[in-house]
Motif scaffolding. Structure first.
Motif, short mmCIF file in Angstrom:
data_model
loop_
_atom_site.label_atom_id
_atom_site.label_comp_id
_atom_site.label_asym_id
_atom_site.label_seq_id
_atom_site.Cartn_x
_atom_site.Cartn_y
_atom_site.Cartn_z
N GLY A 103 10.84 0.78 34.91
CA GLY A 103 11.10 2.21 34.77
C GLY A 103 9.83 2.98 34.44
O GLY A 103 9.48 3.96 35.10
N ASP A 104 9.12 2.51 33.42
CA ASP A 104 7.87 3.15 33.01
C ASP A 104 6.85 3.11 34.14
O ASP A 104 6.16 4.10 34.42
CB ASP A 104 7.27 2.43 31.80
CG ASP A 104 8.19 2.48 30.60
OD1 ASP A 104 9.14 3.29 30.63
OD2 ASP A 104 7.97 1.71 29.65
N LYS A 110 7.56 -2.36 31.91
CA LYS A 110 8.94 -2.03 32.30
C LYS A 110 8.91 -1.32 33.65
O LYS A 110 8.13 -0.38 33.83
CB LYS A 110 9.62 -1.12 31.28
CG LYS A 110 9.36 -1.48 29.84
CD LYS A 110 9.92 -2.83 29.47
CE LYS A 110 9.55 -3.19 28.03
NZ LYS A 110 9.78 -4.60 27.72
N GLN A 168 12.42 4.46 40.63
CA GLN A 168 12.48 3.02 40.35
C GLN A 168 12.81 2.22 41.59
O GLN A 168 12.20 1.19 41.88
CB GLN A 168 13.57 2.72 39.33
CG GLN A 168 13.39 3.34 37.98
CD GLN A 168 14.44 2.82 37.02
OE1 GLN A 168 14.59 1.62 36.87
NE2 GLN A 168 15.15 3.71 36.37
N ALA A 173 7.28 2.90 37.35
CA ALA A 173 7.61 3.84 38.43
C ALA A 173 7.23 5.26 38.03
O ALA A 173 6.63 6.00 38.82
CB ALA A 173 9.11 3.76 38.74
N LYS A 174 7.55 5.60 36.79
CA LYS A 174 7.20 6.94 36.31
C LYS A 174 5.69 7.13 36.39
O LYS A 174 5.19 8.14 36.85
CB LYS A 174 7.70 7.11 34.88
CG LYS A 174 8.22 8.52 34.59
CD LYS A 174 8.90 8.59 33.22
CE LYS A 174 10.29 7.99 33.22
NZ LYS A 174 10.86 7.79 31.88
#
Lengths: 191, 191
Positions: A38-39, A36, A48, A41-42
């Motif tokens: 989002g994940d 994902k 993101q 990027a984290k």
DNA sequence: TTTTAATGAATGAATATTCGTTCAGTTAAA
DNA sequence: TTTAACTGAACGAATATTCATTCATTAAAA
């Protein structure tokens, strides 16, 4: 933000390669669908949106990772080696040595092998990959020289690359795992 | 539609195992994220909703597949074998034979091996799996008997199961691929 | 002050899940 | 035997949720 044109370019390149490097491990471990943005990027430690300043889409990011995994230089090196007038056993040993060396000092190499192998499995047509073919040639030579074990060369090449693939997978997943040795690799093919 | 309570139950069980069976291949090949319920249902030849009559969620469906892959019976069989008063070499041969046999006549076995191995890789703590441990014990025995090659038993067990994993992967992806032979498996460990 | 990179909340497309409907078969009354 | 009422499985359109992508805003350098 950037001081000069040069520095600005440098910064962009640094960020891009950081994203590529960290994403490739993520993709190799989780596959495309389970990664994902989002994940990811984290995990990289950026927003993101930042990813989209460097790559048009998730698809394109993955495409670049694929390309990086498909190393033309490596193939031509192998091809040259296969043509040298030396015993097949020596060639195999050189290959094993090179693989183990690269696995041990370039963490990205494991990612490359993993992604490349997954691609080969998914595209049956790509399965008889160039790298495979070269190893097969060497195996045939070695069987004539009686230094390589009998058996279908395709099958033996499979066994060899499979073992390499596995070591790469383990390096990816397991921290501080024991690296495969060149002796083990050689033994797979020895007569 | 159902004649009796019994028949009704039977039908439900049949459908459930059909879904499980066909999904497991899909999941093993594509992973969780890349498996879309819509595609999956189409592939099975049923409506999307039908899946939810048998499983609470995609997650739960996957969970059941995992469970099925983790075959307790197989472990206890292996454990018993490992304790028999016969040479380690014979034990290894029996194991190889059994694996090749099951791979050749039970298509689901490849799926089970694949999913189980992926789980082991993902959970480092599970990595020293029970099946692994048993093989390690046998390898140690064989090294005392000088019939198994020298080297770290964990490492050798890894090589062995890795090769099994690869064969399973290939069976899953490649139509009509050559099955691994028990001789090849045995050779991995022979002194 | 202007410019640019970075951000992450907002958006909408993709996809998981729900639910009202259909359908095939069974039962039992006529 | 026919027919009407009932059953529960199956379906797939409708809805809810997730997640890739965008964009208005912030922060920081020049």
């Amino acid at each position: 933000m950037p001081k000069t044109e040069e520095q600005c370019k440098q910064m962009r390149e640094d960020m891009k390669s950081k994203i590529l490097k960290m994403s490739s491990v993520y993709f190799a471990k989780n596959g495309f669908g389970d990664t994902k943005i989002g994940d990811l990027a984290k995990h990289i430690g950026i927003g993101q949106g930042t990813i989209y300043l460097y790559f048009k889409s998730k698809e394109e990011l993955f495409e670049e990772i694929r390309k990086a995994a498909d190393n033309e230089e490596e193939v031509s090196k192998l091809k040259m080696l296969s043509k040298l007038p030396i015993p097949a056993k020596t060639k195999i040993n050189k290959i094993s040595e090179e693989i183990v060396k690269r696995l041990s000092d370039d963490a990205e190499y494991a990612v490359k092998i993993t992604i490349r192998t997954q691609l080969m499995l998914e595209n049956e047509d790509l399965y008889s990959d160039r790298v495979y073919k070269v190893l097969e040639t060497i195996i045939k030579q070695g069987q004539k020289e009686k230094s390589i074990v009998k058996g279908d060369p395709t099958y033996l090449a499979d066994l060899y690359w499979g073992t390499v693939f596995l070591s790469a997978l383990k390096m990816l997943y397991i921290n501080e795992c024991k690296l495969i040795t060149k002796e083990t690799l050689n033994r797979l093919l020895e007569a």
